[in-house]
Design a protein around this motif. Structure first.
Motif, short mmCIF file in Angstrom:
data_model
loop_
_atom_site.label_atom_id
_atom_site.label_comp_id
_atom_site.label_asym_id
_atom_site.label_seq_id
_atom_site.Cartn_x
_atom_site.Cartn_y
_atom_site.Cartn_z
N UNK A 1 44.21 53.19 40.65
CA UNK A 1 45.43 53.98 40.49
C UNK A 1 46.49 53.24 39.67
N UNK A 2 46.82 53.80 38.51
CA UNK A 2 47.90 53.27 37.68
C UNK A 2 47.57 51.98 36.96
N UNK A 3 46.30 51.59 36.94
CA UNK A 3 45.91 50.32 36.31
C UNK A 3 44.73 50.57 35.39
N UNK A 4 44.57 49.69 34.47
CA UNK A 4 43.35 49.68 33.69
C UNK A 4 42.24 49.05 34.52
N UNK A 5 41.03 49.19 34.05
CA UNK A 5 39.87 48.68 34.78
C UNK A 5 39.96 47.18 35.05
N UNK A 6 40.29 46.40 34.02
CA UNK A 6 40.33 44.96 34.20
C UNK A 6 41.46 44.56 35.14
N UNK A 7 42.62 45.18 35.01
CA UNK A 7 43.72 44.88 35.93
C UNK A 7 43.34 45.17 37.37
N UNK A 8 42.66 46.28 37.60
CA UNK A 8 42.22 46.64 38.95
C UNK A 8 41.19 45.64 39.48
N UNK A 9 40.28 45.21 38.63
CA UNK A 9 39.28 44.22 39.05
C UNK A 9 39.94 42.89 39.42
N UNK A 10 40.90 42.46 38.61
CA UNK A 10 41.60 41.20 38.90
C UNK A 10 42.35 41.31 40.22
N UNK A 11 43.04 42.43 40.44
CA UNK A 11 43.76 42.62 41.70
C UNK A 11 42.80 42.61 42.89
N UNK A 12 41.64 43.23 42.73
CA UNK A 12 40.67 43.26 43.83
C UNK A 12 40.14 41.85 44.14
N UNK A 13 40.00 41.02 43.10
CA UNK A 13 39.47 39.66 43.28
C UNK A 13 40.52 38.68 43.80
N UNK A 14 41.80 39.06 43.72
CA UNK A 14 42.89 38.18 44.17
C UNK A 14 42.74 37.92 45.67
N UNK A 15 42.69 36.65 46.03
CA UNK A 15 42.53 36.26 47.43
C UNK A 15 41.08 36.14 47.85
N UNK A 16 40.16 36.59 46.99
CA UNK A 16 38.74 36.49 47.30
C UNK A 16 38.07 35.52 46.32
N UNK A 17 37.95 35.95 45.07
CA UNK A 17 37.38 35.09 44.02
C UNK A 17 38.48 34.22 43.42
N UNK A 18 39.63 34.81 43.19
CA UNK A 18 40.77 34.11 42.61
C UNK A 18 41.80 33.81 43.69
N UNK A 19 42.42 32.62 43.58
CA UNK A 19 43.63 32.42 44.38
C UNK A 19 44.78 33.04 43.59
N UNK A 20 45.97 33.02 44.13
CA UNK A 20 47.11 33.68 43.48
C UNK A 20 47.36 33.24 42.06
N UNK A 21 47.34 31.92 41.82
CA UNK A 21 47.63 31.45 40.46
C UNK A 21 46.50 31.77 39.50
N UNK A 22 45.26 31.77 39.97
CA UNK A 22 44.14 32.12 39.10
C UNK A 22 44.19 33.61 38.72
N UNK A 23 44.56 34.45 39.68
CA UNK A 23 44.71 35.88 39.39
C UNK A 23 45.84 36.09 38.39
#
Length: 176
Positions: free
Chosen positions: A128-150
């Motif tokens: 919702x309201x995001x491009x595909x890559x932005x949504x994927x990065x947000x979903x990975x935040x806290x899981x694959x990426x920590x905050x600074x990596x996201x």
């Protein structure tokens, strides 16, 4: 005039040349071909290596060396796919040769490929309201990426968007 044409061909042999009068295109194409084909390669080499054509070789080598000094091996703990290895190699080669926009595009391809492998399906709410890559990065935040990596992944995404959609030239430092 011939010297200027050759200089431009050496710097940007791929240049787009627009002619409103299509009858002139063939004449121009023939003239450039004759000029370019008649220039012996050894003369071009002598001119480029001796500092002619405004020192193009010196500029290329100097920039290459400056960029090469930035590069170091990248150590990772997850085995990359062949696709990611190829994208990474191409992205770093593009950056090394000064192709910042191409490097950014490839870096985003790496991030997207990696995240799509982990998250093949996004929900409508996640997109919702995001491009595909932005949504994927947000979903990975806290899981694959920590905050600074996201945040870094989003910066890369935004730099790529600016370069592709706004035709902004990214700097060497930003791209690196």
């Amino acid at each position: 005039l011939a010297y200027e044409i050759i200089q431009n061909l050496i710097r940007e042999p791929w240049k787009l040349l627009y002619f409103e009068d299509t009858n002139l295109i063939n004449d121009a194409r023939d003239a450039v071909k004759d000029l370019w084909d008649s220039m012996p390669s050894n003369e071009l080499w002598d001119e480029i290596s001796a500092g002619g054509y405004k020192g193009i070789l010196v500029n290329i080598i100097s920039d290459y060396i400056d960029r090469a000094k930035f590069l170091k091996p990248v150590f990772i703990s997850i085995e990359p796919t062949n696709k990611i290895r190829k994208y990474f190699s191409e992205a770093m080669g593009a950056w090394l040769f000064g192709l910042n926009t191409a490097s950014l595009i490839l870096c985003c391809s790496i991030i997207e490929e990696m995240l799509e492998t982990k998250y093949p399906k996004l929900t409508k709410a996640e997109k919702e309201g995001k491009g595909k890559l932005g949504a994927l990065i947000d979903k990975a935040n806290g899981k694959i990426f920590n905050g600074s990596e996201a945040e870094t992944a989003h910066i890369i995404r935004l730099l790529r968007n600016d370069a592709v959609h706004e035709l902004k030239r990214p700097s060497r430092e930003d791209t690196y």
